[in-house]
Design a protein around this motif. Structure first.
Motif, PDB file in Angstrom:
ATOM      1  N   ASN A 142      -2.530   0.137   9.996  1.00 31.47           N
ATOM      2  CA  ASN A 142      -2.860   0.326   8.826  1.00 31.47           C
ATOM      3  C   ASN A 142      -1.695  -0.678   8.149  1.00 31.47           C
ATOM      4  OD1 ASN A 142      -4.747   2.714   8.730  1.00 31.47           O
ATOM      5  ND2 ASN A 142      -2.821   3.615   9.369  1.00 31.47           N
ATOM      6  N   GLU A 192      -0.418   2.154  13.600  1.00 28.96           N
ATOM      7  CA  GLU A 192      -1.743   2.748  13.784  1.00 28.96           C
ATOM      8  C   GLU A 192      -2.714   1.467  13.274  1.00 28.96           C
ATOM      9  OE1 GLU A 192      -2.325   6.124  11.730  1.00 28.96           O
ATOM     10  OE2 GLU A 192      -0.826   7.359  13.430  1.00 28.96           O
ATOM     11  N   GLU A 240       1.762  -4.180   9.474  1.00 29.93           N
ATOM     12  CA  GLU A 240       0.855  -2.727   9.854  1.00 29.93           C
ATOM     13  C   GLU A 240       1.917  -1.983  10.303  1.00 29.93           C
ATOM     14  OE1 GLU A 240      -1.912  -4.288  12.410  1.00 29.93           O
ATOM     15  OE2 GLU A 240      -3.239  -5.322  11.044  1.00 29.93           O
ATOM     16  N   ASP A 241       1.484  -0.529  10.183  1.00 33.46           N
ATOM     17  CA  ASP A 241       2.209   0.556  10.971  1.00 33.46           C
ATOM     18  C   ASP A 241       1.742   0.607  12.303  1.00 33.46           C
ATOM     19  OD1 ASP A 241      -0.403   1.654  11.028  1.00 33.46           O
ATOM     20  OD2 ASP A 241       0.280   3.109   9.130  1.00 33.46           O
ATOM     21  N   ASN A 293       0.830  -1.147   0.001  1.00 36.41           N
ATOM     22  CA  ASN A 293       0.076  -0.007  -0.124  1.00 36.41           C
ATOM     23  C   ASN A 293       0.871   1.305  -0.022  1.00 36.41           C
ATOM     24  OD1 ASN A 293      -2.731  -1.322   0.095  1.00 36.41           O
ATOM     25  ND2 ASN A 293      -2.173  -1.650   2.217  1.00 36.41           N
TER      26      ASN A 293
END
Length: 149
Positions: free
Chosen positions: A128, A126, A123-124, A85
């Motif tokens: 995402n 947060e 994922e980060d 992404n």
């Protein structure tokens, strides 16, 4: 039986995209593009920072699926596909986990082979999704027998 693990997910594991590890990884794959290792190039890029090579997540830990005891030897790497992404940024924390997507068997010239389809997520902080990695692990007849599959 491996099929009982389909849909099971590991716990999340924190990883850091470390500058020196990115440099060594880029060197090991023979791709020393300045976007990976040169701070000035990173600052002047559209991202404003250095990024990691596409296959860099191979060095990340992504947790264990409880009860799935694959051997350390005899497995064949069948396939690997990455979907992003956005790039991985040098210095960021990434939380990775794995999910068992499927398991099936096919008859080969040396007996049955098992095909374990796994998906890893990064994922980060947060939550995402930055990337996913789909892979196929081939389990030969000899390994299957040693696992009693």
């Amino acid at each position: 039986m491996i099929t009982e693990f389909i849909g099971v997910t590991s716990e999340k594991v924190k990883n850091v995209v470390e500058k020196e590890l990115v440099r060594r990884f880029a060197d090991s794959i023979g791709d020393l593009h300045p976007i990976y290792i040169d701070e000035e190039t990173g600052k002047n890029s559209r991202y404003g920072k250095n990024i990691a090579p596409v296959t860099f997540p191979r060095v990340f830990r992504s947790g264990e699926v409880d009860g799935l005891n694959l051997p350390n030897k005899g497995l064949i790497h069948g396939e690997q596909i990455y979907h992003y992404n956005r790039p991985l940024f040098v210095g960021e924390e990434v939380y990775c986990y794995s999910k068992i997507e499927d398991y099936f068997e096919k008859e080969g010239s040396t007996g049955k082979m098992g095909f374990l389809k796994m998906k890893r997520y990064g994922e980060d902080t947060e939550g995402n999704i930055i990337f996913t990695e789909e892979s196929i692990i081939i389990i030969t007849e000899t390994v299957r027998r040693s696992m009693n599959v």
